[in-house]
Design an enzyme around this catalytic site. Sequence first.
Site, PDB file in Angstrom:
ATOM      1  N   ARG A  37       0.819  -1.221   0.000  1.00  0.00           N
ATOM      2  CA  ARG A  37       0.000   0.000   0.000  1.00  0.00           C
ATOM      3  C   ARG A  37       0.852   1.271   0.000  1.00  0.00           C
ATOM      4  O   ARG A  37       0.403   2.322  -0.469  1.00  0.00           O
ATOM      5  CB  ARG A  37      -0.955  -0.014   1.206  1.00  0.00           C
ATOM      6  CG  ARG A  37      -2.028   1.090   1.173  1.00  0.00           C
ATOM      7  CD  ARG A  37      -3.091   0.863   2.257  1.00  0.00           C
ATOM      8  NE  ARG A  37      -4.173   1.829   2.231  1.00  0.00           N
ATOM      9  CZ  ARG A  37      -4.220   2.940   2.970  1.00  0.00           C
ATOM     10  NH1 ARG A  37      -3.228   3.212   3.807  1.00  0.00           N
ATOM     11  NH2 ARG A  37      -5.244   3.760   2.885  1.00  0.00           N
ATOM     12  N   ILE A  63      -7.350   7.823  -0.841  1.00  0.00           N
ATOM     13  CA  ILE A  63      -7.233   6.364  -0.884  1.00  0.00           C
ATOM     14  C   ILE A  63      -7.996   5.887   0.355  1.00  0.00           C
ATOM     15  O   ILE A  63      -7.763   6.370   1.463  1.00  0.00           O
ATOM     16  CB  ILE A  63      -5.750   5.908  -0.896  1.00  0.00           C
ATOM     17  CG1 ILE A  63      -5.624   4.384  -0.759  1.00  0.00           C
ATOM     18  CG2 ILE A  63      -4.910   6.594   0.155  1.00  0.00           C
ATOM     19  CD1 ILE A  63      -4.188   3.867  -0.965  1.00  0.00           C
ATOM     20  N   SER A  64      -8.965   4.994   0.156  1.00  0.00           N
ATOM     21  CA  SER A  64      -9.823   4.553   1.266  1.00  0.00           C
ATOM     22  C   SER A  64      -8.998   3.851   2.337  1.00  0.00           C
ATOM     23  O   SER A  64      -7.927   3.303   2.061  1.00  0.00           O
ATOM     24  CB  SER A  64     -10.880   3.564   0.758  1.00  0.00           C
ATOM     25  OG  SER A  64     -11.664   4.133  -0.259  1.00  0.00           O
ATOM     26  N   GLN A  65      -9.532   3.830   3.566  1.00  0.00           N
ATOM     27  CA  GLN A  65      -8.803   3.144   4.637  1.00  0.00           C
ATOM     28  C   GLN A  65      -8.824   1.631   4.387  1.00  0.00           C
ATOM     29  O   GLN A  65      -9.769   1.106   3.792  1.00  0.00           O
ATOM     30  CB  GLN A  65      -9.397   3.494   5.991  1.00  0.00           C
ATOM     31  CG  GLN A  65     -10.803   3.018   6.190  1.00  0.00           C
ATOM     32  CD  GLN A  65     -11.451   3.729   7.359  1.00  0.00           C
ATOM     33  OE1 GLN A  65     -11.861   4.874   7.256  1.00  0.00           O
ATOM     34  NE2 GLN A  65     -11.534   3.038   8.475  1.00  0.00           N
TER      35      GLN A  65
END
Length: 216
Positions: A37, A63-65
């Site tokens: 990530r 960017i989503s968790q």
Amino acid sequence: MQDTLLFQGMRRRMIEKLAEVGIHDAAILQALYAVPRHFFVPKGLEHLAYKNRALKIKAEQTISQPLMVAYQTQLLKIKAGDKVLEIGTGSGYQASILAALGVNVYTVERIQQLFENAQTLFNLLGYSHIQMKYGDGFEGWQEQAPFDKIIVTAAAPEIPQQLIEQLQIGGRMVIPVGAEDKVQELYLVVRTSANQFKSQVLEKVRFVPMLKGLRD
Ligand code: SAH
């Protein structure tokens, strides 16, 4: 950018925590371990990449968790070989997780800069088989429909009719619905027959808005 033992250790701890909060699918945890990530977050924020946080990327997007990525993916009940449409490529992280699960990924992004960045990353990380489109996700990807699964990663004002129509019978779609400044809810939609759908509201969420048209 490199993957190192330090980052691998952080990823190991991240998936242990995700398992503790309800992500039980071993294949998904394995994919979250496989995809680095920290390649997908802005320069200088790599040390935050494995915290359960959404982070700002370019063009005021996020960017989503990791938990949301894992949760949305788990809801799709992915099988290797599924044909999956993602709306909102963003950093490319969610699409890479799907690719690591052996999915045929089709992803659409309306912001050109993000589209190009993600393309570079897919090539670098060996996910160049991800199919990408610079386009408006409200239209889905008609030429490639139907899809076994659809995942929308921006909040839509309502469930777009064109996306529902591109879902295979028996197919599943997860989509956040609601205005930017209001409460948004995550929906699971299952297409039960040619003209029947079952939808279920799962929980309150927070996503950037799904917007019409293209942007540089
Ligand atoms: N899945 C992404 C999350 C990105 S945030 C990731 O893993 O990083 C949501 C993204 O949806 C943004 O990049 C935004 O530009 C995009 N988006 C918003 N409206 C869209 C639309 N109509 N069509 C395609 N993409 C859209």
